[in-house]
Design a protein around this motif. Structure first.
Motif, PDB file in Angstrom:
ATOM      1  N   ARG A  14      54.233  12.467   8.931  1.00  0.00           N
ATOM      2  CA  ARG A  14      53.372  11.998   7.841  1.00  0.00           C
ATOM      3  C   ARG A  14      54.008  12.293   6.485  1.00  0.00           C
ATOM      4  O   ARG A  14      53.975  11.453   5.579  1.00  0.00           O
ATOM      5  CB  ARG A  14      52.002  12.668   7.934  1.00  0.00           C
ATOM      6  CG  ARG A  14      51.019  12.186   6.862  1.00  0.00           C
ATOM      7  CD  ARG A  14      49.668  12.852   7.030  1.00  0.00           C
ATOM      8  NE  ARG A  14      49.755  14.293   6.827  1.00  0.00           N
ATOM      9  CZ  ARG A  14      48.778  15.148   7.112  1.00  0.00           C
ATOM     10  NH1 ARG A  14      47.651  14.714   7.649  1.00  0.00           N
ATOM     11  NH2 ARG A  14      48.934  16.441   6.890  1.00  0.00           N
ATOM     12  N   ALA A  15      54.606  13.473   6.329  1.00  0.00           N
ATOM     13  CA  ALA A  15      55.256  13.827   5.060  1.00  0.00           C
ATOM     14  C   ALA A  15      56.431  12.911   4.760  1.00  0.00           C
ATOM     15  O   ALA A  15      56.644  12.508   3.612  1.00  0.00           O
ATOM     16  CB  ALA A  15      55.700  15.282   5.095  1.00  0.00           C
ATOM     17  N   VAL A  16      57.206  12.570   5.793  1.00  0.00           N
ATOM     18  CA  VAL A  16      58.338  11.655   5.604  1.00  0.00           C
ATOM     19  C   VAL A  16      57.839  10.271   5.200  1.00  0.00           C
ATOM     20  O   VAL A  16      58.343   9.663   4.241  1.00  0.00           O
ATOM     21  CB  VAL A  16      59.183  11.573   6.885  1.00  0.00           C
ATOM     22  CG1 VAL A  16      60.226  10.458   6.772  1.00  0.00           C
ATOM     23  CG2 VAL A  16      59.870  12.903   7.163  1.00  0.00           C
ATOM     24  N   LEU A  17      56.842   9.766   5.910  1.00  0.00           N
ATOM     25  CA  LEU A  17      56.289   8.448   5.603  1.00  0.00           C
ATOM     26  C   LEU A  17      55.693   8.418   4.201  1.00  0.00           C
ATOM     27  O   LEU A  17      55.871   7.458   3.448  1.00  0.00           O
ATOM     28  CB  LEU A  17      55.223   8.071   6.631  1.00  0.00           C
ATOM     29  CG  LEU A  17      55.671   7.910   8.081  1.00  0.00           C
ATOM     30  CD1 LEU A  17      54.463   7.822   8.997  1.00  0.00           C
ATOM     31  CD2 LEU A  17      56.542   6.681   8.247  1.00  0.00           C
ATOM     32  N   TYR A  18      54.984   9.493   3.850  1.00  0.00           N
ATOM     33  CA  TYR A  18      54.356   9.576   2.532  1.00  0.00           C
ATOM     34  C   TYR A  18      55.413   9.578   1.433  1.00  0.00           C
ATOM     35  O   TYR A  18      55.287   8.886   0.426  1.00  0.00           O
ATOM     36  CB  TYR A  18      53.506  10.844   2.473  1.00  0.00           C
ATOM     37  CG  TYR A  18      52.737  11.024   1.180  1.00  0.00           C
ATOM     38  CD1 TYR A  18      51.717  10.141   0.825  1.00  0.00           C
ATOM     39  CD2 TYR A  18      53.018  12.090   0.323  1.00  0.00           C
ATOM     40  CE1 TYR A  18      51.004  10.302  -0.352  1.00  0.00           C
ATOM     41  CE2 TYR A  18      52.313  12.258  -0.847  1.00  0.00           C
ATOM     42  CZ  TYR A  18      51.303  11.372  -1.186  1.00  0.00           C
ATOM     43  OH  TYR A  18      50.606  11.550  -2.355  1.00  0.00           O
ATOM     44  N   ILE A 243      60.095  13.485  -1.684  1.00  0.00           N
ATOM     45  CA  ILE A 243      60.346  13.887  -0.299  1.00  0.00           C
ATOM     46  C   ILE A 243      60.595  15.380  -0.209  1.00  0.00           C
ATOM     47  O   ILE A 243      60.593  15.961   0.883  1.00  0.00           O
ATOM     48  CB  ILE A 243      61.543  13.094   0.278  1.00  0.00           C
ATOM     49  CG1 ILE A 243      61.636  13.208   1.811  1.00  0.00           C
ATOM     50  CG2 ILE A 243      62.854  13.569  -0.341  1.00  0.00           C
ATOM     51  CD1 ILE A 243      60.532  12.546   2.550  1.00  0.00           C
ATOM     52  N   SER A 244      60.809  16.040  -1.325  1.00  0.00           N
ATOM     53  CA  SER A 244      61.094  17.477  -1.319  1.00  0.00           C
ATOM     54  C   SER A 244      59.982  18.276  -0.649  1.00  0.00           C
ATOM     55  O   SER A 244      60.216  19.361  -0.120  1.00  0.00           O
ATOM     56  CB  SER A 244      61.302  17.982  -2.751  1.00  0.00           C
ATOM     57  OG  SER A 244      60.129  17.845  -3.522  1.00  0.00           O
ATOM     58  N   ARG A 248      63.512  21.187   3.784  1.00  0.00           N
ATOM     59  CA  ARG A 248      63.884  22.594   3.670  1.00  0.00           C
ATOM     60  C   ARG A 248      65.092  22.750   2.758  1.00  0.00           C
ATOM     61  O   ARG A 248      65.303  23.807   2.183  1.00  0.00           O
ATOM     62  CB  ARG A 248      64.146  23.221   5.037  1.00  0.00           C
ATOM     63  CG  ARG A 248      65.093  22.479   5.937  1.00  0.00           C
ATOM     64  CD  ARG A 248      65.078  23.087   7.337  1.00  0.00           C
ATOM     65  NE  ARG A 248      65.781  22.261   8.299  1.00  0.00           N
ATOM     66  CZ  ARG A 248      67.057  22.322   8.545  1.00  0.00           C
ATOM     67  NH1 ARG A 248      67.815  23.189   7.896  1.00  0.00           N
ATOM     68  NH2 ARG A 248      67.611  21.534   9.435  1.00  0.00           N
ATOM     69  N   ARG A 249      65.878  21.694   2.596  1.00  0.00           N
ATOM     70  CA  ARG A 249      66.907  21.659   1.577  1.00  0.00           C
ATOM     71  C   ARG A 249      67.388  20.218   1.404  1.00  0.00           C
ATOM     72  O   ARG A 249      67.233  19.387   2.296  1.00  0.00           O
ATOM     73  CB  ARG A 249      68.077  22.581   1.910  1.00  0.00           C
ATOM     74  CG  ARG A 249      68.914  22.222   3.108  1.00  0.00           C
ATOM     75  CD  ARG A 249      69.923  23.345   3.358  1.00  0.00           C
ATOM     76  NE  ARG A 249      70.983  22.981   4.253  1.00  0.00           N
ATOM     77  CZ  ARG A 249      70.935  23.084   5.578  1.00  0.00           C
ATOM     78  NH1 ARG A 249      69.841  23.524   6.149  1.00  0.00           N
ATOM     79  NH2 ARG A 249      71.981  22.747   6.307  1.00  0.00           N
ATOM     80  N   ILE A 250      67.954  19.957   0.220  1.00  0.00           N
ATOM     81  CA  ILE A 250      68.441  18.627  -0.108  1.00  0.00           C
ATOM     82  C   ILE A 250      69.865  18.746  -0.644  1.00  0.00           C
ATOM     83  O   ILE A 250      70.145  19.617  -1.473  1.00  0.00           O
ATOM     84  CB  ILE A 250      67.547  17.925  -1.149  1.00  0.00           C
ATOM     85  CG1 ILE A 250      66.132  17.724  -0.582  1.00  0.00           C
ATOM     86  CG2 ILE A 250      68.146  16.580  -1.569  1.00  0.00           C
ATOM     87  CD1 ILE A 250      65.184  17.053  -1.550  1.00  0.00           C
ATOM     88  N   ILE A 251      70.745  17.873  -0.178  1.00  0.00           N
ATOM     89  CA  ILE A 251      72.123  17.844  -0.650  1.00  0.00           C
ATOM     90  C   ILE A 251      72.300  16.640  -1.578  1.00  0.00           C
ATOM     91  O   ILE A 251      72.043  15.503  -1.177  1.00  0.00           O
ATOM     92  CB  ILE A 251      73.114  17.776   0.519  1.00  0.00           C
ATOM     93  CG1 ILE A 251      72.902  18.971   1.457  1.00  0.00           C
ATOM     94  CG2 ILE A 251      74.557  17.757   0.006  1.00  0.00           C
ATOM     95  CD1 ILE A 251      73.672  18.893   2.749  1.00  0.00           C
ATOM     96  N   HIS A 263      70.731  13.683   0.757  1.00  0.00           N
ATOM     97  CA  HIS A 263      70.674  13.965   2.188  1.00  0.00           C
ATOM     98  C   HIS A 263      69.612  15.041   2.385  1.00  0.00           C
ATOM     99  O   HIS A 263      69.788  16.187   1.976  1.00  0.00           O
ATOM    100  CB  HIS A 263      72.038  14.443   2.681  1.00  0.00           C
ATOM    101  CG  HIS A 263      72.134  14.630   4.163  1.00  0.00           C
ATOM    102  ND1 HIS A 263      72.137  13.573   5.044  1.00  0.00           N
ATOM    103  CD2 HIS A 263      72.216  15.758   4.924  1.00  0.00           C
ATOM    104  CE1 HIS A 263      72.221  14.043   6.286  1.00  0.00           C
ATOM    105  NE2 HIS A 263      72.264  15.354   6.227  1.00  0.00           N
ATOM    106  N   VAL A 264      68.480  14.653   2.976  1.00  0.00           N
ATOM    107  CA  VAL A 264      67.307  15.513   3.063  1.00  0.00           C
ATOM    108  C   VAL A 264      67.178  16.075   4.476  1.00  0.00           C
ATOM    109  O   VAL A 264      67.018  15.316   5.444  1.00  0.00           O
ATOM    110  CB  VAL A 264      66.031  14.731   2.687  1.00  0.00           C
ATOM    111  CG1 VAL A 264      64.809  15.644   2.722  1.00  0.00           C
ATOM    112  CG2 VAL A 264      66.185  14.067   1.328  1.00  0.00           C
ATOM    113  N   LEU A 265      67.262  17.393   4.591  1.00  0.00           N
ATOM    114  CA  LEU A 265      67.055  18.071   5.869  1.00  0.00           C
ATOM    115  C   LEU A 265      65.608  18.532   5.924  1.00  0.00           C
ATOM    116  O   LEU A 265      65.099  19.144   4.974  1.00  0.00           O
ATOM    117  CB  LEU A 265      68.029  19.241   6.005  1.00  0.00           C
ATOM    118  CG  LEU A 265      69.499  18.806   5.955  1.00  0.00           C
ATOM    119  CD1 LEU A 265      70.425  20.009   5.878  1.00  0.00           C
ATOM    120  CD2 LEU A 265      69.856  17.951   7.165  1.00  0.00           C
ATOM    121  N   LEU A 266      64.945  18.224   7.032  1.00  0.00           N
ATOM    122  CA  LEU A 266      63.486  18.303   7.096  1.00  0.00           C
ATOM    123  C   LEU A 266      62.987  19.655   7.599  1.00  0.00           C
ATOM    124  O   LEU A 266      63.573  20.255   8.499  1.00  0.00           O
ATOM    125  CB  LEU A 266      62.947  17.191   7.997  1.00  0.00           C
ATOM    126  CG  LEU A 266      63.298  15.771   7.526  1.00  0.00           C
ATOM    127  CD1 LEU A 266      62.992  14.751   8.606  1.00  0.00           C
ATOM    128  CD2 LEU A 266      62.557  15.441   6.237  1.00  0.00           C
TER     129      LEU A 266
END
Length: 284
Positions: A14-18, A243-244, A248-251, A263-266
């Motif tokens: 849901r968080a990714v879709l949102y 999306i943050s 858990r971290r973003i490159i 590049h978003v690690l979930l």
């Protein structure tokens, strides 16, 4: 065509879709080879068209999976992101059981989301979908970009970047991002009315291939201070960074004057499940 499964990570999905829904209201869903892929872009891909590719391990999101189709058990569909998010909001507890399946009413296909809780009967929501044949998607591929000139990894700093972008987008249509291999990220705006810049330092440098390897020590020192930059739409950057809340971290990967890739690690998933945003640099 058949797809049924129990959902193990409804909150993450849901968080990714949102997060994706702020940029686009429709997306393409591909279920193939153990992957659950969400793809979103403008129908007409132009210079300023941001693309989103969410690659999720099918087994990370679902269990008790049953898939069948005439396209080698590949399933492709288009759906409205807001409808999917709304259906997943029915899941309010970790003890709820969420099931998804493809169904038809007459000739109209649906993705049915069912939520069963210990204290209430099943809630079912039907999301209209458009089924797409595999051969229709032959021309769709993830963007090919040069090796980034610099890649910086952000953890807690992402929220402060989001706040700065929110402020800046009220002042300008375009934002410049610049970074170097000394671990420095700058976000700036400059127009006739205002010039302002925010800087983050001591960020983690991600090495990627030969592009960041130099034999000459003095050249390394010069390269560390060299800034690589992109100019992007301020509103799109802000919407992308939403999306943050699922990360858990973003490159941040910058190919100078070409592309910004996030590049978003979930949160809650390993590195095999991630979301990539491709934001082309604008020529002003």
């Amino acid at each position: 065509m058949r797809f049924t499964a129990n959902m193990q990570q409804p909150d993450t999905l849901r968080a990714v879709l949102y997060g994706m829904s702020f940029l686009r209201k429709h997306c393409l869903v591909r279920i193939t080879d153990g992957r659950f892929t969400l793809i979103s872009f403008k129908e007409s891909l132009g210079q300023s068209a941001t693309q989103i590719w969410a690659h999720l391990e099918l087994a990370d999101i679902f269990s008790e999976i049953q898939i069948g189709s005439l396209d080698n058990d590949h399933i492709n569909m288009e759906l409205n992101l807001d409808h999917f998010v709304r259906a997943l909001k029915s899941c309010t507890s970790s003890t709820d059981t969420v099931k998804v399946k493809l169904a038809k009413r007459g000739r109209i296909p649906y993705l049915v989301v069912s939520v069963d809780g210990p204290s209430y009967t099943s809630i079912k929501q039907e999301i209209p979908i458009k089924v797409i044949r595999e051969n229709v998607l032959e021309g769709i591929a993830e963007p090919t970009i040069p090796n980034p000139d610099v890649s910086l990894e952000l953890y807690r700093q992402v929220r402060s970047v989001l706040r700065i972008c929110d402020r800046y987008r009220n002042l300008t249509k375009h934002i410049t991002l610049a970074a170097n291999r000394a671990g420095e990220l700058r976000i700036a705006i400059q127009n006739d009315d205002v010039t302002v810049e925010a800087t983050w330092t001591n960020l983690t440098l991600m090495l990627s291939g030969d592009s960041q390897e130099e034999d000459d020590e003095s050249q390394q020192e010069v390269d560390k201070e060299t800034l690589y930059s992109v100019v992007v739409n301020a509103d799109e950057l802000f919407d992308t960074l939403r999306i943050s809340y699922a990360s858990r971290r973003i490159i941040f990967c910058i190919s100078d004057r070409f592309t910004l890739m996030l590049h978003v690690l979930l949160a809650g998933l390993d590195d095999h499940s991630y979301v990539s945003y491709y934001i082309p640099s604008l020529t002003l």
